[in-house]
Design a protein around this motif. Structure first.
Motif, PDB file in Angstrom:
ATOM      1  N   GLN A   1      16.327  -6.361 -20.259  1.00  0.00           N
ATOM      2  CA  GLN A   1      15.651  -6.617 -18.971  1.00  0.00           C
ATOM      3  C   GLN A   1      14.173  -6.255 -19.078  1.00  0.00           C
ATOM      4  N   ALA A   2      13.883  -5.171 -19.809  1.00  0.00           N
ATOM      5  CA  ALA A   2      12.487  -4.758 -19.996  1.00  0.00           C
ATOM      6  C   ALA A   2      11.723  -5.827 -20.775  1.00  0.00           C
ATOM      7  N   LYS A   3      12.392  -6.404 -21.770  1.00  0.00           N
ATOM      8  CA  LYS A   3      11.741  -7.458 -22.568  1.00  0.00           C
ATOM      9  C   LYS A   3      11.422  -8.666 -21.680  1.00  0.00           C
ATOM     10  N   HIS A   4      12.377  -9.020 -20.839  1.00  0.00           N
ATOM     11  CA  HIS A   4      12.195 -10.150 -19.934  1.00  0.00           C
ATOM     12  C   HIS A   4      11.048  -9.855 -18.955  1.00  0.00           C
ATOM     13  N   PHE A   5      11.041  -8.622 -18.412  1.00  0.00           N
ATOM     14  CA  PHE A   5      10.017  -8.239 -17.432  1.00  0.00           C
ATOM     15  C   PHE A   5       8.626  -8.254 -18.080  1.00  0.00           C
ATOM     16  N   ALA A   6       8.526  -7.687 -19.292  1.00  0.00           N
ATOM     17  CA  ALA A   6       7.229  -7.647 -19.988  1.00  0.00           C
ATOM     18  C   ALA A   6       6.765  -9.072 -20.309  1.00  0.00           C
TER      19      ALA A   6
ATOM     20  N   GLN B   1      -3.962   4.197 -18.828  1.00  0.00           N
ATOM     21  CA  GLN B   1      -2.686   3.641 -19.315  1.00  0.00           C
ATOM     22  C   GLN B   1      -1.736   4.828 -19.446  1.00  0.00           C
ATOM     23  N   PRO B   2      -1.115   5.234 -18.321  1.00  0.00           N
ATOM     24  CA  PRO B   2      -0.292   6.450 -18.353  1.00  0.00           C
ATOM     25  C   PRO B   2       1.140   6.248 -18.852  1.00  0.00           C
ATOM     26  N   GLU B   3       1.416   5.070 -19.433  1.00  0.00           N
ATOM     27  CA  GLU B   3       2.806   4.765 -19.811  1.00  0.00           C
ATOM     28  C   GLU B   3       3.396   5.830 -20.737  1.00  0.00           C
ATOM     29  N   ILE B   4       2.554   6.430 -21.598  1.00  0.00           N
ATOM     30  CA  ILE B   4       3.084   7.404 -22.562  1.00  0.00           C
ATOM     31  C   ILE B   4       3.762   8.567 -21.841  1.00  0.00           C
TER      32      ILE B   4
ATOM     33  N   PRO C   1       0.793  -1.229   0.000  1.00  0.00           N
ATOM     34  CA  PRO C   1       0.000   0.000   0.000  1.00  0.00           C
ATOM     35  C   PRO C   1       0.827   1.281   0.000  1.00  0.00           C
ATOM     36  N   LYS C   2       2.051   1.224   0.582  1.00  0.00           N
ATOM     37  CA  LYS C   2       2.873   2.457   0.606  1.00  0.00           C
ATOM     38  C   LYS C   2       3.297   2.859  -0.800  1.00  0.00           C
ATOM     39  N   ALA C   3       3.372   1.888  -1.702  1.00  0.00           N
ATOM     40  CA  ALA C   3       3.719   2.183  -3.107  1.00  0.00           C
ATOM     41  C   ALA C   3       2.475   2.011  -3.990  1.00  0.00           C
ATOM     42  N   LEU C   4       1.318   2.203  -3.389  1.00  0.00           N
ATOM     43  CA  LEU C   4       0.029   2.044  -4.100  1.00  0.00           C
ATOM     44  C   LEU C   4      -0.035   0.698  -4.833  1.00  0.00           C
TER      45      LEU C   4
ATOM     46  N   LEU D   1      -3.865   1.654 -12.665  1.00  0.00           N
ATOM     47  CA  LEU D   1      -3.157   2.346 -13.747  1.00  0.00           C
ATOM     48  C   LEU D   1      -2.118   1.430 -14.381  1.00  0.00           C
ATOM     49  N   GLY D   2      -1.856   1.618 -15.673  1.00  0.00           N
ATOM     50  CA  GLY D   2      -0.836   0.820 -16.342  1.00  0.00           C
ATOM     51  C   GLY D   2      -1.090  -0.661 -16.126  1.00  0.00           C
ATOM     52  N   GLY D   3      -0.113  -1.337 -15.517  1.00  0.00           N
ATOM     53  CA  GLY D   3      -0.260  -2.767 -15.219  1.00  0.00           C
ATOM     54  C   GLY D   3      -1.495  -3.069 -14.384  1.00  0.00           C
ATOM     55  N   GLY D   4      -1.994  -2.091 -13.644  1.00  0.00           N
ATOM     56  CA  GLY D   4      -3.213  -2.289 -12.836  1.00  0.00           C
ATOM     57  C   GLY D   4      -4.439  -2.423 -13.711  1.00  0.00           C
TER      58      GLY D   4
ATOM     59  N   ASP E   1      -7.066   1.944   0.963  1.00  0.00           N
ATOM     60  CA  ASP E   1      -8.283   2.465   0.326  1.00  0.00           C
ATOM     61  C   ASP E   1      -7.974   3.363  -0.869  1.00  0.00           C
ATOM     62  N   LYS E   2      -6.694   3.338  -1.311  1.00  0.00           N
ATOM     63  CA  LYS E   2      -6.324   4.272  -2.379  1.00  0.00           C
ATOM     64  C   LYS E   2      -6.118   3.631  -3.741  1.00  0.00           C
ATOM     65  N   ALA E   3      -5.661   2.361  -3.726  1.00  0.00           N
ATOM     66  CA  ALA E   3      -5.261   1.778  -5.018  1.00  0.00           C
ATOM     67  C   ALA E   3      -5.578   0.300  -5.126  1.00  0.00           C
TER      68      ALA E   3
ATOM     69  N   VAL F   1      -3.950  -1.299  -8.129  1.00  0.00           N
ATOM     70  CA  VAL F   1      -2.529  -1.401  -8.492  1.00  0.00           C
ATOM     71  C   VAL F   1      -2.188  -0.165  -9.324  1.00  0.00           C
ATOM     72  N   ALA F   2      -1.183   0.616  -8.879  1.00  0.00           N
ATOM     73  CA  ALA F   2      -0.813   1.840  -9.616  1.00  0.00           C
ATOM     74  C   ALA F   2       0.215   1.562 -10.703  1.00  0.00           C
ATOM     75  N   GLY F   3       0.251   0.333 -11.215  1.00  0.00           N
ATOM     76  CA  GLY F   3       1.117   0.014 -12.349  1.00  0.00           C
ATOM     77  C   GLY F   3       2.371  -0.711 -11.940  1.00  0.00           C
ATOM     78  N   ALA F   4       3.250  -0.873 -12.911  1.00  0.00           N
ATOM     79  CA  ALA F   4       4.558  -1.472 -12.611  1.00  0.00           C
ATOM     80  C   ALA F   4       5.307  -0.527 -11.685  1.00  0.00           C
ATOM     81  N   ASP F   5       6.201  -1.092 -10.868  1.00  0.00           N
ATOM     82  CA  ASP F   5       6.972  -0.263  -9.936  1.00  0.00           C
ATOM     83  C   ASP F   5       7.983   0.553 -10.734  1.00  0.00           C
ATOM     84  N   ILE F   6       7.787   1.869 -10.748  1.00  0.00           N
ATOM     85  CA  ILE F   6       8.592   2.730 -11.631  1.00  0.00           C
ATOM     86  C   ILE F   6      10.044   2.820 -11.137  1.00  0.00           C
ATOM     87  N   THR F   7      10.265   2.680  -9.808  1.00  0.00           N
ATOM     88  CA  THR F   7      11.659   2.716  -9.323  1.00  0.00           C
ATOM     89  C   THR F   7      12.440   1.532  -9.898  1.00  0.00           C
TER      90      THR F   7
HETATM   91  N1  CO8 Z   1       5.689   2.709  -8.950  1.00  0.00           N
HETATM   92  C1  CO8 Z   1       6.377   2.967  -7.814  1.00  0.00           C
HETATM   93  N2  CO8 Z   1       5.913   3.760  -6.823  1.00  0.00           N
HETATM   94  C2  CO8 Z   1       4.684   4.287  -6.990  1.00  0.00           C
HETATM   95  C3  CO8 Z   1       3.911   4.038  -8.150  1.00  0.00           C
HETATM   96  C4  CO8 Z   1       4.457   3.202  -9.160  1.00  0.00           C
HETATM   97  N3  CO8 Z   1       3.791   2.873 -10.268  1.00  0.00           N
HETATM   98  N4  CO8 Z   1       2.744   4.715  -8.030  1.00  0.00           N
HETATM   99  C5  CO8 Z   1       2.790   5.341  -6.847  1.00  0.00           C
HETATM  100  N5  CO8 Z   1       3.944   5.087  -6.215  1.00  0.00           N
HETATM  101  C6  CO8 Z   1       4.389   5.581  -4.912  1.00  0.00           C
HETATM  102  C7  CO8 Z   1       4.786   7.054  -4.957  1.00  0.00           C
HETATM  103  O1  CO8 Z   1       6.101   7.193  -5.422  1.00  0.00           O
HETATM  104  C8  CO8 Z   1       4.617   7.443  -3.506  1.00  0.00           C
HETATM  105  O2  CO8 Z   1       5.725   6.977  -2.781  1.00  0.00           O
HETATM  106  P1  CO8 Z   1       6.422   7.940  -1.657  1.00  0.00           P
HETATM  107  O3  CO8 Z   1       5.337   8.133  -0.620  1.00  0.00           O
HETATM  108  O4  CO8 Z   1       7.561   7.109  -1.174  1.00  0.00           O
HETATM  109  O5  CO8 Z   1       6.796   9.186  -2.338  1.00  0.00           O
HETATM  110  C9  CO8 Z   1       3.414   6.627  -3.048  1.00  0.00           C
HETATM  111  O6  CO8 Z   1       3.305   5.556  -3.985  1.00  0.00           O
HETATM  112  C10 CO8 Z   1       2.127   7.418  -3.091  1.00  0.00           C
HETATM  113  O7  CO8 Z   1       1.968   7.964  -4.377  1.00  0.00           O
HETATM  114  P2  CO8 Z   1       1.746   9.550  -4.646  1.00  0.00           P
HETATM  115  O8  CO8 Z   1       2.313  10.365  -3.528  1.00  0.00           O
HETATM  116  O9  CO8 Z   1       2.193   9.842  -6.026  1.00  0.00           O
HETATM  117  O10 CO8 Z   1       0.142   9.594  -4.538  1.00  0.00           O
HETATM  118  P3  CO8 Z   1      -0.837  10.626  -5.271  1.00  0.00           P
HETATM  119  O11 CO8 Z   1      -2.177  10.394  -4.686  1.00  0.00           O
HETATM  120  O12 CO8 Z   1      -0.275  11.989  -5.250  1.00  0.00           O
HETATM  121  O13 CO8 Z   1      -0.840  10.134  -6.812  1.00  0.00           O
HETATM  122  C11 CO8 Z   1      -0.978   8.509  -8.587  1.00  0.00           C
HETATM  123  C12 CO8 Z   1      -1.343   8.878  -7.135  1.00  0.00           C
HETATM  124  C13 CO8 Z   1      -1.700   9.449  -9.550  1.00  0.00           C
HETATM  125  C14 CO8 Z   1      -1.425   7.077  -8.825  1.00  0.00           C
HETATM  126  C15 CO8 Z   1       0.549   8.654  -8.778  1.00  0.00           C
HETATM  127  O14 CO8 Z   1       1.202   7.945  -7.724  1.00  0.00           O
HETATM  128  C16 CO8 Z   1       1.049   8.109 -10.079  1.00  0.00           C
HETATM  129  O15 CO8 Z   1       0.916   8.757 -11.102  1.00  0.00           O
HETATM  130  N6  CO8 Z   1       1.669   6.892 -10.074  1.00  0.00           N
HETATM  131  C17 CO8 Z   1       2.268   6.308 -11.241  1.00  0.00           C
HETATM  132  C18 CO8 Z   1       1.219   5.687 -12.136  1.00  0.00           C
HETATM  133  C19 CO8 Z   1       1.832   5.145 -13.406  1.00  0.00           C
HETATM  134  O16 CO8 Z   1       2.443   5.855 -14.189  1.00  0.00           O
HETATM  135  N7  CO8 Z   1       1.659   3.837 -13.636  1.00  0.00           N
HETATM  136  C20 CO8 Z   1       2.152   3.168 -14.803  1.00  0.00           C
HETATM  137  C21 CO8 Z   1       3.480   2.524 -14.521  1.00  0.00           C
HETATM  138  S1  CO8 Z   1       4.196   1.801 -15.976  1.00  0.00           S
HETATM  139  C22 CO8 Z   1       3.349   0.351 -16.191  1.00  0.00           C
HETATM  140  O17 CO8 Z   1       2.467  -0.023 -15.440  1.00  0.00           O
HETATM  141  C23 CO8 Z   1       3.743  -0.472 -17.363  1.00  0.00           C
HETATM  142  C24 CO8 Z   1       3.405  -1.950 -17.136  1.00  0.00           C
HETATM  143  C25 CO8 Z   1       4.163  -2.838 -18.063  1.00  0.00           C
HETATM  144  C26 CO8 Z   1       5.617  -2.734 -17.925  1.00  0.00           C
HETATM  145  C27 CO8 Z   1       6.327  -3.774 -18.685  1.00  0.00           C
HETATM  146  C28 CO8 Z   1       7.552  -3.186 -19.386  1.00  0.00           C
HETATM  147  C29 CO8 Z   1       8.857  -3.645 -18.871  1.00  0.00           C
END
Ligand code: CO8
Length: 263
Positions: A78-83, A132-135, A22-25, A109-112, A59-61, A63-69
């Motif tokens: 590595q991206a090909k392998h992960f996908a 799908q915010p990947e763009i 939940p800390k990383a949504l 979002l995204g993977g979610g 209560d917030k998410a 799945v907010a997608g793949a872990d962007i870090t």
């Molecule tokens: N990855 C890692 N950490 C995340 C992610 C994420 N996707 N989303 C949220 N977090 C973290 C934030 O960094 C934050 O951490 P911290 O408290 O340590 O700073 C915590 O979660 C809370 O998030 P916010 O403070 O940003 O919360 P807000 O309410 O302000 O915003 C949002 C919520 C709008 C959801 C915002 O967090 C956001 O835009 N997140 C990213 C969403 C996104 O772009 N998702 C797509 C990722 S790419 C993907 O899914 C591709 C899948 C396929 C990949 C295969 C190819 C290899």
């Protein structure tokens, strides 16, 4: 197996997987994907499970997608392998022979979004947001979004979502046919459980065959799809559940499906 990034439990033949970062949504990292894959294997091997529910911790998410870090460190290989790994796991989810419901309780979002649309259907909390915010990250969907989303809502709508990266509300998702129902957040799990409980009383073979016929039929022409249905229908008639269902109707009593695959 002990899980950390997901919570897995089974009650009354209904399994629930809760994405639990939940800390990383509830963002999908390698560890979470590994645990999801293992839980899906456990479910596939357990004949007592009739329905799977996916949801997110907090209560917030959902799945907010793949872990962007993690994503930011990948080179192209590595991206090909992960996908590819994500695709394999999501295909496994889609092919489970039981009903799978996504209970989307916040950001998907995204993977979610990609995981939710591989489920059989979605019930969304009124605070859910899809997209799908990947763009915006300079990439494209990598867990099936360019393929499943157009099949579900049409290519033009999918292109608008993928090209703009914009989020849509649960109500907009309902109008697009992306979700089946929008439910007040505090009632979401209750309503999902009710539908899951209803499905869990049905015949296991008929549910599996209906699901496979629909899924396979979506990717072939109508005549081939109808042939798939004919075979699936015949197979159902060989199951104990069909004898119980038709017999119960004729005896004017409720059917009690045992869910066994054979006599
Ligand atoms: N990855 C890692 N950490 C995340 C992610 C994420 N996707 N989303 C949220 N977090 C973290 C934030 O960094 C934050 O951490 P911290 O408290 O340590 O700073 C915590 O979660 C809370 O998030 P916010 O403070 O940003 O919360 P807000 O309410 O302000 O915003 C949002 C919520 C709008 C959801 C915002 O967090 C956001 O835009 N997140 C990213 C969403 C996104 O772009 N998702 C797509 C990722 S790419 C993907 O899914 C591709 C899948 C396929 C990949 C295969 C190819 C290899």
């Amino acid at each position: 197996m002990a899980y950390e990034s997901i919570i897995y439990n089974v009650k009354n033949e209904i399994a629930t997987i809760t994405f639990n970062r939940p800390k990383a949504l509830n963002a999908l990292n390698q560890a979470l994907l590994g645990e999801l894959s293992a839980a899906l294997d456990e479910i596939a091997a357990d004949e007592n499970i009739r329905v799977l529910i996916l949801t997110g911790a907090g209560d917030k998410a959902f799945v907010a997608g793949a872990d962007i870090t993690e994503l930011a460190t990948f080179n192209s290989l590595q991206a090909k392998h992960f996908a590819a790994r994500g695709h394999a796991i999501i295909n496994k989810l889609q092919q489970l022979p039981i009903a799978v419901i996504a209970a989307v309780n916040g950001f998907a979002l995204g993977g979610g979004t990609e995981i939710s649309i591989a489920c059989d259907f979605i019930y969304a909390a009124d605070n859910a947001k899809f997209g799908q915010p990947e763009i915006n990250l300079g990439i494209i969907p990598g867990f099936g979004g360019t393929q499943r989303l157009p099949r579900l809502i049409g290519s033009n709508m999918a292109k608008e979502l993928i090209f703009t990266g914009k989020m849509i509300s649960a109500e907009q998702a309902l109008r697009l046919g992306l979700v089946n129902r929008v439910i007040p957040a505090e009632k979401l799990m209750e309503e999902v459980m009710q539908t899951a409980g209803e499905i869990a009383t049905k015949g296991r073979v008929s549910l599996r065959e209906a699901k496979q016929a629909i899924n396979a039929g979506m990717n072939v022409d109508l005549a081939s799809g109808c042939r798939i249905e004919i075979d699936a229908f015949a197979l159902c008639m060989a199951s104990p559940d069909s004898k119980e269902g038709t017999g119960a109707f004729l005896e004017k009593r409720p059917a009690k499906f045992k869910g066994r695959l054979t006599e």
